[in-house]
Scaffold this motif. Structure first.
Motif, PDB file in Angstrom:
ATOM      1  N   HIS A  57      19.664   4.521  -3.055  1.00  0.00           N
ATOM      2  CA  HIS A  57      19.192   5.241  -1.875  1.00  0.00           C
ATOM      3  C   HIS A  57      17.671   5.177  -1.784  1.00  0.00           C
ATOM      4  O   HIS A  57      17.116   4.961  -0.703  1.00  0.00           O
ATOM      5  N   ALA A  58      16.996   5.364  -2.905  1.00  0.00           N
ATOM      6  CA  ALA A  58      15.529   5.303  -2.925  1.00  0.00           C
ATOM      7  C   ALA A  58      15.055   3.897  -2.559  1.00  0.00           C
ATOM      8  O   ALA A  58      14.090   3.734  -1.798  1.00  0.00           O
ATOM      9  N   LEU A  59      15.711   2.874  -3.069  1.00  0.00           N
ATOM     10  CA  LEU A  59      15.355   1.496  -2.747  1.00  0.00           C
ATOM     11  C   LEU A  59      15.563   1.220  -1.263  1.00  0.00           C
ATOM     12  O   LEU A  59      14.718   0.615  -0.604  1.00  0.00           O
ATOM     13  N   LYS A  76       7.526   5.634   2.203  1.00  0.00           N
ATOM     14  CA  LYS A  76       6.653   5.438   1.044  1.00  0.00           C
ATOM     15  C   LYS A  76       6.721   6.597   0.062  1.00  0.00           C
ATOM     16  O   LYS A  76       6.205   6.509  -1.041  1.00  0.00           O
ATOM     17  N   LYS A  77       7.352   7.709   0.458  1.00  0.00           N
ATOM     18  CA  LYS A  77       7.515   8.875  -0.420  1.00  0.00           C
ATOM     19  C   LYS A  77       8.986   9.269  -0.433  1.00  0.00           C
ATOM     20  O   LYS A  77       9.609   9.391   0.614  1.00  0.00           O
ATOM     21  N   SER A 125       9.039   0.008  -4.905  1.00  0.00           N
ATOM     22  CA  SER A 125       8.011  -0.217  -3.871  1.00  0.00           C
ATOM     23  C   SER A 125       7.681   1.060  -3.102  1.00  0.00           C
ATOM     24  O   SER A 125       7.551   1.039  -1.883  1.00  0.00           O
ATOM     25  N   LEU A 126       7.571   2.158  -3.813  1.00  0.00           N
ATOM     26  CA  LEU A 126       7.192   3.436  -3.222  1.00  0.00           C
ATOM     27  C   LEU A 126       5.787   3.804  -3.662  1.00  0.00           C
ATOM     28  O   LEU A 126       5.352   3.420  -4.744  1.00  0.00           O
ATOM     29  N   ASN A 127       5.091   4.563  -2.811  1.00  0.00           N
ATOM     30  CA  ASN A 127       3.794   5.109  -3.223  1.00  0.00           C
ATOM     31  C   ASN A 127       3.987   6.343  -4.098  1.00  0.00           C
ATOM     32  O   ASN A 127       3.234   6.567  -5.032  1.00  0.00           O
ATOM     33  N   GLU A 128       4.988   7.153  -3.756  1.00  0.00           N
ATOM     34  CA  GLU A 128       5.258   8.377  -4.510  1.00  0.00           C
ATOM     35  C   GLU A 128       6.757   8.560  -4.672  1.00  0.00           C
ATOM     36  O   GLU A 128       7.515   8.381  -3.738  1.00  0.00           O
ATOM     37  N   LEU A 129       7.154   8.947  -5.863  1.00  0.00           N
ATOM     38  CA  LEU A 129       8.536   9.331  -6.139  1.00  0.00           C
ATOM     39  C   LEU A 129       8.483  10.701  -6.788  1.00  0.00           C
ATOM     40  O   LEU A 129       8.032  10.847  -7.925  1.00  0.00           O
TER      41      LEU A 129
END
Length: 79
Positions: free
Chosen positions: A28-30, A38-39, A61-65
């Motif tokens: 899901h995050a991908l 991006k977050k 490939s996220l700026n923030e997790l």
């Protein structure tokens, strides 16, 4: 596919062959990152999810997790 309702963003995700929730959360995050987000925030009570999210963060490939870990009103947040 994402849709918005009252400021929240919901995800419609096709069925996948991953039976374990840990890996499904990362899918899901991908998918969110591929859609331009991006977050991402993941809420869990499972330490396996925390470890996997940290391990695979660079590949998402996220700026923030953000990870919300805990139960009821005792939550720990980390980025």
């Amino acid at each position: 596919m994402f849709f918005r309702n009252q400021g929240l963003i919901y995800l419609e995700f096709p069925l996948v062959s991953h039976e374990e929730a840990e890996t499904r959360l990362l899918l899901h995050a991908l998918d969110a990152s591929k859609e331009g987000f991006k977050k991402v925030m993941v809420r869990t009570v499972d330490t396996d999810v925390v470890v996997l999210a940290i391990t695979y963060f660079a590949q998402l490939s996220l700026n923030e997790l953000w990870i919300a870990y805990g139960v009821l009103d005792i939550l720990l947040y980390t980025t």
